[in-house]
Enzyme design. Structure first.
Site, PDB file in Angstrom:
ATOM      1  CD  GLU A 156      -2.724  -1.279  -0.104  1.00 38.17           C
ATOM      2  OE1 GLU A 156      -3.235  -0.264  -0.600  1.00 38.17           O
ATOM      3  OE2 GLU A 156      -2.823  -2.402  -0.626  1.00 38.17           O
TER       4      GLU A 156
ATOM      5  CD1 TRP B 210      -1.448  -0.527  -3.866  1.00 42.10           C
ATOM      6  CD2 TRP B 210      -1.799   0.636  -5.763  1.00 42.10           C
ATOM      7  NE1 TRP B 210      -2.050  -1.361  -4.796  1.00 42.10           N
ATOM      8  CE2 TRP B 210      -2.266  -0.671  -5.960  1.00 42.10           C
ATOM      9  CE3 TRP B 210      -1.914   1.554  -6.807  1.00 42.10           C
ATOM     10  CZ2 TRP B 210      -2.849  -1.088  -7.154  1.00 42.10           C
ATOM     11  CZ3 TRP B 210      -2.489   1.149  -8.001  1.00 42.10           C
ATOM     12  CH2 TRP B 210      -2.944  -0.166  -8.168  1.00 42.10           C
TER      13      TRP B 210
ATOM     14  CD1 TRP C 189     -18.348  12.203 -17.749  1.00 43.40           C
ATOM     15  CD2 TRP C 189     -18.865  10.332 -16.635  1.00 43.40           C
ATOM     16  NE1 TRP C 189     -17.175  11.495 -17.554  1.00 43.40           N
ATOM     17  CE2 TRP C 189     -17.471  10.345 -16.870  1.00 43.40           C
ATOM     18  CE3 TRP C 189     -19.406   9.245 -15.953  1.00 43.40           C
ATOM     19  CZ2 TRP C 189     -16.617   9.326 -16.452  1.00 43.40           C
ATOM     20  CZ3 TRP C 189     -18.558   8.231 -15.529  1.00 43.40           C
ATOM     21  CH2 TRP C 189     -17.181   8.277 -15.792  1.00 43.40           C
TER      22      TRP C 189
ATOM     23  CG  ASN D 290      -8.457   1.444  -0.067  1.00 41.63           C
ATOM     24  OD1 ASN D 290      -8.386   2.418  -0.809  1.00 41.63           O
ATOM     25  ND2 ASN D 290      -8.236   0.204  -0.496  1.00 41.63           N
TER      26      ASN D 290
ATOM     27  CD1 TRP E 165     -13.461  10.415 -14.352  1.00 44.60           C
ATOM     28  CD2 TRP E 165     -12.037  11.298 -12.873  1.00 44.60           C
ATOM     29  NE1 TRP E 165     -12.429  10.993 -15.057  1.00 44.60           N
ATOM     30  CE2 TRP E 165     -11.536  11.542 -14.176  1.00 44.60           C
ATOM     31  CE3 TRP E 165     -11.308  11.757 -11.784  1.00 44.60           C
ATOM     32  CZ2 TRP E 165     -10.349  12.228 -14.411  1.00 44.60           C
ATOM     33  CZ3 TRP E 165     -10.120  12.443 -12.022  1.00 44.60           C
ATOM     34  CH2 TRP E 165      -9.653  12.666 -13.324  1.00 44.60           C
TER      35      TRP E 165
ATOM     36  CD1 TRP F 289     -11.500  10.332  -6.181  1.00 45.71           C
ATOM     37  CD2 TRP F 289     -13.360   9.610  -7.191  1.00 45.71           C
ATOM     38  NE1 TRP F 289     -12.530  10.409  -5.271  1.00 45.71           N
ATOM     39  CE2 TRP F 289     -13.680   9.984  -5.864  1.00 45.71           C
ATOM     40  CE3 TRP F 289     -14.374   9.119  -8.007  1.00 45.71           C
ATOM     41  CZ2 TRP F 289     -14.986   9.869  -5.355  1.00 45.71           C
ATOM     42  CZ3 TRP F 289     -15.667   9.012  -7.501  1.00 45.71           C
ATOM     43  CH2 TRP F 289     -15.956   9.382  -6.183  1.00 45.71           C
TER      44      TRP F 289
END
Ligand code: FAD
Length: 475
Positions: free
Chosen positions: A278, A281, A310, A345, A363, A386
């Site tokens: 993580e 990440w 969208w 998360n 988003w 996102w």
């Protein structure tokens, strides 16, 4: 005299710019520039501003113990901040300015400008890579390319860890007494932001308390991280993100503590290795944002993402923000965010998927809303999360894999403990029926003070597939 300009690196320990500034036998002054207009433009959450303000107060004491005064001043935005720094450096007779690099586009432009203004006055400028485990650009494929996919990036990071020293730096040595420092100490004003702040009493802010939190987590919980991390009812993750986001804690400090508490950190299935993933990440998204200026301009990483049409229905967006969608796991998650400024998360992934794939909302709307609420708001991680959820980013969730919010709730909060904590209106709904409260209410003729689902997941899923397919297949 040396000047350290603090930004998102609000700590004394393991801070490369501060450490370098303290290497010579020179007095050192710290500076933080509040930029309220810029913060407003970027939707900085009042709770994060509150955390920065509280952390600066503690940092002033900690630096004070090293005989380093911390000045806190104000400039409207980033451009003005660079002028403020150059002017102050001149008036204090500074001979070198020390900073840790920031990688977002505005920040890079600000630093280029500040460097020019500072150097034009004959003052040296030193910038360090400090934010990540690996400086952007250092982890490259065999062909020298930047990675676009996480797993090979992670493997390369793990290989690099075997040869690169990542130990935290030694604590800076206190500065000798100096007349100029005494005058600056005497001039310090109380720290009070001209920006809305929210109380952070639930979050300790001294360096010692933050390091204690890291130690306790690594010692007592990291071993179970792999099995606990996906279940929001369990406090199985570290909740250190607010500190990493403002640099009150460094990833090297996290790594060193993890390695010392878990000699098995290399075993891929261990809790420690999963936690390290993580942290990697975090590095990955910082790297992506540093290498791709279009990310700072909020463009989709995948070009076809810009062609998604969208729905952007305002009423649905408001229901999502308020946690009134009629999907319990989504609503409970939004209550957690709106009340505490932090969200688990797994829930971030669920609500982001719901906004983009069920409500068909851009988003970027969700990204901004998260920034306006999160105590750990971090541009690169938030944007990366996102874009991943909306299937338009690096190594994104494929667009045809769409979370079902009901089954996500059943899987990750099976007994509804988390949902009941945040949605008291559903307390009476028994057992697993909490995931579809209206089916239960209708079956047993019960009344519920809870909204009916605002969309039909199966229908929205089909529509999402259609709009993503159309965007991808555009010539
Ligand atoms: P732990 O599970 O204990 O992980 C340790 C640290 O690793 C975290 O503190 C964090 O710094 C880093 N980390 C963990 N997961 C990720 C991840 N997926 N991506 C990047 N870094 C990670 N994280 C932020 O710090 N700021 C954000 O603004 C942010 N926005 C997000 C938005 C979305 C839509 C998604 C899906 C994820 C986002 N994340 C963000 C990543 C992640 O959700 C949080 O870092 C994590 O929940 C923080 O909790 P923790 O400290 O207990 O993490």
């Amino acid at each position: 005299m040396h000047l350290v300009w603090f930004r998102r690196d609000l700590r004394c320990l393991d801070n490369r710019a501060l450490h370098a500034a303290c290497e010579a036998n020179e007095p050192v002054v710290g500076l933080f520039v509040e930029t309220p207009d810029q913060w407003a433009a970027h939707h900085m959450a009042p709770i994060q501003a509150g955390l920065i303000e509280a952390r600066l107060k503690a940092l002033r004491d900690e630096l004070g113990a090293l005989n380093i005064p911390l000045l806190v001043t104000r400039a409207a935005d980033y451009k003005k901040a660079s002028e403020t720094v150059a002017t102050l450096a001149n008036s204090l007779n500074i001979n070198a300015v020390f900073v840790n690099r920031e990688y977002e586009l505005n920040e890079q432009n600000r630093d280029r400008q500040a460097q020019q203004q500072v150097e034009a006055q004959g003052i040296d400028w030193y910038a360090y890579h400090d934010r990540n485990l690996f400086a952007p650009g250092t982890i490259r494929s065999g062909k020298g390319d930047a990675y676009k996919v996480f797993t090979p990036f992670k493997k390369a990071c793990l290989r690099a860890l075997e040869s690169m020293d990542q130990s935290p730096l030694k604590a800076p040595v206190p500065r000798a007494d100096d007349k100029r420092l005494a005058a600056i100490f005497a001039s310090l004003e109380p720290i009070e932001f001209d920006y809305p702040t929210k109380s952070v009493s639930a979050w300790p802010t001294t360096e010692k308390a933050i390091l204690d939190k890291l130690r306790t987590y690594c010692r007592e919980q990291a071993a179970d991280y792999k099995t606990h991390r996906d279940f929001p009812a369990i406090e199985g993750t570290s909740q250190l993100s607010p500190y990493l986001a403002i640099g009150a804690l460094s990833p090297r400090q996290c790594l060193a503590r993890l390695q010392s508490e878990h000699p098995n950190w290399r075993e891929p299935d261990s809790g420690a290795a999963t936690w390290l993933s993580e942290l990697i990440w975090r590095d990955f998204y910082q790297e992506v944002s540093a290498q791709n200026p279009s990310i700072s301009k909020k463009h989709c990483f995948l070009e076809w993402g810009e062609s998604v049409v969208w729905d952007n229905d305002n009423a649905r967006f408001e229901a999502w923000k308020a946690g009134k969608t009629g999907f319990p796991i989504v609503d409970a998650a939004m209550q957690q965010l709106n009340t505490t400024g932090w969200m688990h998360n797994r829930l971030r992934m669920i609500v982001a998927s719901f906004l983009t794939k069920d409500l068909l909302i851009d988003w970027r709307w969700g990204e901004d809303y998260f920034m306006s609420k999160l105590i750990d708001g971090d541009f690169a991680s938030n944007n990366g999360g996102w874009q991943w959820s909306a299937s338009v980013g690096t190594d994104a969730q494929p667009y045809f894999r769409i979370f079902n919010p009901t089954t996500q709730g059943e899987r990750f909060d099976s007994d509804g403990r988390f949902i009941r904590r945040w949605l008291p209106a559903l307390k009476e709904v028994p057992g697993k029926q909490i995931h579809q409260p209206w089916s239960w209410a209708e079956k047993y003729a019960q009344s519920l003070d809870y909204p009916k689902p605002i969309v039909d997941h199966a229908k929205q899923r089909k529509q999402a597939l259609a709009i993503f397919e159309a965007a991808k297949n555009q010539p």
